[in-house]
Design an enzyme around this catalytic site. Structure first.
Site, PDB file in Angstrom:
ATOM      1  N   LYS A  96      48.890  23.427  29.827  1.00 38.83           N
ATOM      2  CA  LYS A  96      48.207  24.172  30.550  1.00 38.83           C
ATOM      3  C   LYS A  96      46.698  24.312  30.519  1.00 38.83           C
ATOM      4  O   LYS A  96      45.939  25.100  30.038  1.00 38.83           O
ATOM      5  CB  LYS A  96      48.713  25.851  30.101  1.00 38.83           C
ATOM      6  CG  LYS A  96      50.226  25.797  30.399  1.00 38.83           C
ATOM      7  CD  LYS A  96      50.655  27.250  29.976  1.00 38.83           C
ATOM      8  CE  LYS A  96      52.392  27.086  30.185  1.00 38.83           C
ATOM      9  NZ  LYS A  96      52.777  26.555  28.946  1.00 38.83           N
TER      10      LYS A  96
HETATM   11  O1  LIG Z   1      56.038  30.556  32.937  1.00 37.92           O
HETATM   12  C1  LIG Z   1      56.004  29.793  32.006  1.00 37.92           C
HETATM   13  C2  LIG Z   1      55.432  28.633  31.842  1.00 37.92           C
HETATM   14  C3  LIG Z   1      55.606  27.729  30.703  1.00 37.92           C
HETATM   15  N1  LIG Z   1      56.779  28.192  29.861  1.00 37.92           N
HETATM   16  C4  LIG Z   1      56.993  27.255  28.766  1.00 37.92           C
HETATM   17  O2  LIG Z   1      58.453  26.855  28.736  1.00 37.92           O
HETATM   18  C5  LIG Z   1      58.955  26.865  27.537  1.00 37.92           C
HETATM   19  C6  LIG Z   1      60.036  28.049  27.605  1.00 37.92           C
HETATM   20  O3  LIG Z   1      60.701  27.910  26.421  1.00 37.92           O
HETATM   21  P1  LIG Z   1      62.330  28.826  26.017  1.00 37.92           P
HETATM   22  O4  LIG Z   1      62.352  28.325  24.666  1.00 37.92           O
HETATM   23  O5  LIG Z   1      63.263  27.935  27.020  1.00 37.92           O
HETATM   24  O6  LIG Z   1      61.996  30.006  26.585  1.00 37.92           O
HETATM   25  C7  LIG Z   1      57.948  27.017  26.500  1.00 37.92           C
HETATM   26  O7  LIG Z   1      57.509  26.098  26.236  1.00 37.92           O
HETATM   27  C8  LIG Z   1      56.964  28.049  27.360  1.00 37.92           C
HETATM   28  O8  LIG Z   1      55.746  27.788  26.829  1.00 37.92           O
HETATM   29  C9  LIG Z   1      57.224  29.435  29.970  1.00 37.92           C
HETATM   30  O9  LIG Z   1      58.028  29.775  29.450  1.00 37.92           O
HETATM   31  N2  LIG Z   1      57.179  29.927  31.135  1.00 37.92           N
END
Ligand SMILES: O=c1ccn([C@@H]2O[C@H](COP(=O)(O)O)[C@@H](O)[C@H]2O)c(=O)[nH]1
EC number: 4.1.1.23
Length: 273
Positions: A96
């Site tokens: 990001k």
């Molecule tokens: O809008 C967003 C952008 C990035 N993320 C990232 O994706 C993963 C989600 O992890 P889970 O464990 O499947 O919930 C994580 O790295 C976030 O920083 C997001 O969730 N939402």
């Protein structure tokens, strides 16, 4: 990577699964802590167990940066392992980033050239000159935040700026940027009902969709509102897969979760063709 390789992977594996490598030493099985590089040992085991149903891997760089230079080395080993053993699997550095132009150029060089990722996530808040340096890299993709999965998305992204919501302005405006065909966008699975309108603005772009599993988003809704004939989706799950078990069977448990998601995806993908 050429987008056609990604489309071929999706077709071959009947999957749009992106496995998030959010590796946290407080959550990995205890026996791995005896390894020289526990983060890499964990990632390697997860990759070995899930690559047959996975089209993308997404290490979130926060989980590596948190361990300083050692974490950065683990990230480098992980991306090298993927590039050496699975060159057709798409890689995403979830970092990001985005800054004034000359700084963004350095971020792009770090993630695309030094580390060798196929893509990096960026935040659009600083506008065109903060993103175009990433887009200048041929064969690489820039995945820009559009409508995020977290509750705070409603603080700014869905607020109206003139006649349209901010996230729609981001989508619309970015289409005019140089090399915009190298853009993909993040839309949270928890915001799936917005996807139909999003698809009207960007019908062809790939969407990276996090938020299924631990955050409660629905995969069925993501396909219902956000899929195109070619799929054009990468659906991410991190914790739901990599921490399916904290015991010695963690890799088998991760494989089982990944396969479960892939089977659901295959049903949807068949309906698109
Ligand atoms: O809008 C967003 C952008 C990035 N993320 C990232 O994706 C993963 C989600 O992890 P889970 O464990 O499947 O919930 C994580 O790295 C976030 O920083 C997001 O969730 N939402």
């Amino acid at each position: 990577m050429d987008a056609n390789i990604l489309f071929e992977q999706i077709k071959k594996k009947q999957s749009v699964l992106c496995v998030g490598l959010d590796t946290d030493l407080e959550k990995v099985p205890q026996h791995l802590l005896l390894e020289e590089d526990p983060i890499f040992a964990f990632n390697k085991a997860i990759i070995d167990a899930t690559h047959h149903v996975t089209v993308a891997y997404k290490p979130n760089t926060a989980f590596y940066e948190a361990y300083g230079i050692k974490g950065w080395q683990s990230l480098k080993k992980t991306i090298n392992y993927l590039n050496d053993n699975h060159p057709d699997i798409f890689t995403i550095a979830d970092a990001k980033r985005g800054d004034i132009g000359n700084t963004s150029s350095r971020y792009a060089k770090a993630f695309f050239e030094d580390l060798g990722f196929d893509s990096v996530t960026t935040a659009p808040y600083m506008g065109k000159d903060s993103i175009e340096p990433f887009l200048a890299f041929e064969g690489k993709f820039t995945i820009m935040l559009a409508l995020t999965s977290n509750p705070g998305a409603f603080d700014f992204q869905t607020q109206k700026v003139g006649a349209a919501e901010l996230y729609k302005k981001v989508l619309e405006t970015s289409k005019s940027w140089e090399n915009s065909e190298r853009l993909m966008y993040v839309v949270g699975a928890t915001k799936a009902e917005y996807l139909a309108e999003i698809r009207q603005i960007i019908p062809k772009a790939f969407l990276l969709v996090p938020g299924v599993g631990a955050q409660g988003g629905s995969m069925d809704d993501v396909f219902k509102y956000g899929a195109t004939e070619t799929a054009g989706l990468l659906i991410n799950s991190s914790r739901g897969i990599i921490y399916a078990s904290a015991e010695k069977d963690f890799a088998e448990a991760a494989a089982a979760e990944a396969e479960k998601l892939q089977r659901q995806m295959a049903v949807h993908l068949k309906q698109l063709n």
